[in-house]
Design an enzyme around this catalytic site. Structure first.
Site, mmCIF file in Angstrom:
data_model
loop_
_atom_site.group_PDB
_atom_site.id
_atom_site.type_symbol
_atom_site.label_atom_id
_atom_site.label_comp_id
_atom_site.label_asym_id
_atom_site.label_seq_id
_atom_site.Cartn_x
_atom_site.Cartn_y
_atom_site.Cartn_z
ATOM 1 C CG PHE A 58 -0.548 0.181 1.989
ATOM 2 C CD1 PHE A 58 -0.048 1.068 3.619
ATOM 3 C CD2 PHE A 58 -0.455 -1.091 3.174
ATOM 4 C CE1 PHE A 58 0.886 1.310 4.013
ATOM 5 C CE2 PHE A 58 0.100 -0.884 4.515
ATOM 6 C CZ PHE A 58 1.259 -0.160 5.143
ATOM 7 N NE ARG A 86 -1.383 5.032 17.785
ATOM 8 C CZ ARG A 86 -1.185 4.551 16.320
ATOM 9 N NH1 ARG A 86 -0.951 5.612 16.150
ATOM 10 N NH2 ARG A 86 -1.476 3.298 16.407
ATOM 11 C CB THR A 92 -5.239 2.287 11.292
ATOM 12 O OG1 THR A 92 -4.176 2.563 12.580
ATOM 13 C CG2 THR A 92 -4.432 2.571 10.301
ATOM 14 N NE ARG A 103 -6.125 8.049 12.220
ATOM 15 C CZ ARG A 103 -5.458 7.393 12.367
ATOM 16 N NH1 ARG A 103 -5.789 6.124 13.294
ATOM 17 N NH2 ARG A 103 -4.309 7.213 11.621
ATOM 18 C CG ASN A 113 -5.992 7.202 8.699
ATOM 19 O OD1 ASN A 113 -5.391 7.779 8.212
ATOM 20 N ND2 ASN A 113 -5.339 6.676 8.874
ATOM 21 C CG HIS A 116 0.991 10.049 11.725
ATOM 22 N ND1 HIS A 116 1.117 8.865 11.668
ATOM 23 C CD2 HIS A 116 2.028 10.269 12.997
ATOM 24 C CE1 HIS A 116 1.948 7.998 11.845
ATOM 25 N NE2 HIS A 116 2.880 9.212 12.534
ATOM 26 C CD GLU A 127 6.150 8.899 13.863
ATOM 27 O OE1 GLU A 127 5.198 9.665 14.417
ATOM 28 O OE2 GLU A 127 5.835 8.145 13.532
HETATM 29 P P1 CMP Z 1 -0.673 6.418 9.532
HETATM 30 O O1 CMP Z 1 -0.950 6.108 11.010
HETATM 31 O O2 CMP Z 1 -0.552 7.614 9.219
HETATM 32 O O3 CMP Z 1 0.199 5.258 9.321
HETATM 33 C C1 CMP Z 1 0.536 4.229 8.232
HETATM 34 C C2 CMP Z 1 0.136 4.722 7.504
HETATM 35 O O4 CMP Z 1 -0.726 3.546 6.753
HETATM 36 C C3 CMP Z 1 -2.068 4.717 7.995
HETATM 37 O O5 CMP Z 1 -2.054 5.332 8.714
HETATM 38 C C4 CMP Z 1 -3.022 4.708 6.867
HETATM 39 O O6 CMP Z 1 -2.648 5.304 6.932
HETATM 40 C C5 CMP Z 1 -1.620 3.673 5.676
HETATM 41 N N1 CMP Z 1 -2.144 1.695 6.193
HETATM 42 C C6 CMP Z 1 -2.015 1.020 7.031
HETATM 43 N N2 CMP Z 1 -2.335 -0.117 7.097
HETATM 44 C C7 CMP Z 1 -2.851 0.196 4.809
HETATM 45 C C8 CMP Z 1 -3.573 -0.718 3.802
HETATM 46 N N3 CMP Z 1 -3.881 -1.886 4.390
HETATM 47 N N4 CMP Z 1 -3.734 -0.118 3.016
HETATM 48 C C9 CMP Z 1 -3.476 1.160 2.775
HETATM 49 N N5 CMP Z 1 -3.318 2.284 3.952
HETATM 50 C C10 CMP Z 1 -2.701 1.684 4.860
#
Ligand code: CMP
Length: 136
Positions: A58, A86, A92, A103, A113, A116, A127
């Protein structure tokens, strides 16, 4: 313990004019804002921030999305900031996030989403250093 954590509002949240409403939630909860900047992620910063995801299928779509417009990065400080943030941010997969979380109220997809948030104190330090060289 007083901690700092990093959040950033992703391009869809900024485009949808949600910046103020989302940051207000953290101020209302009692967080101090210790740093804030608007920027557009470069390819290098995306790869650095998402180093653990670079080889995942992804990642190319995630990278296009997070580079698609300006983001707003914020350093938040409070007792147990990482875990409190969190919980406020929610699952997520925004489609599964509880109503009342950011979210759960403002996003629908795992791939887009809206926000972050650092997932551990160690990630937060790394970070924050990526986004705010002058704060560390
Ligand atoms: P974030 O918290 O920014 O950290 C990693 C990001 O990867 C997460 O938010 C999601 O937006 C993205 N993400 C994680 N798993 C998937 C997935 N299976 N498909 C698409 N995006 C993903």
């Amino acid at each position: 313990m007083v901690e700092q954590t990093l959040i950033f509002l992703k391009p869809d949240a900024v485009r949808n004019r949600l910046t103020g409403r989302i940051i207000s939630r953290f101020e209302d909860r009692g967080f101090k804002i210790r740093g804030m900047r608007m920027l557009t992620l470069t390819s290098e910063l995306s790869d650095k921030h998402y180093a653990e995801h670079i080889d995942k299928p992804f990642y190319p779509g995630l990278k296009d999305y997070v580079m698609s417009g300006p983001i707003v990065a914020v350093v938040l400080e409070a007792e147990n900031a990482v875990s409190v943030v969190r919980r406020m941010v929610g699952d997520t997969d925004a489609g599964l996030a509880q109503p009342g979380t950011i979210r759960g109220d403002f996003a629908l997809l795992k791939s887009e989403n809206g926000i972050h948030a650092s997932d551990s104190p160690e990630s937060a330090q790394r970070e924050i250093a990526n986004f705010f060289e002058s704060l560390v």
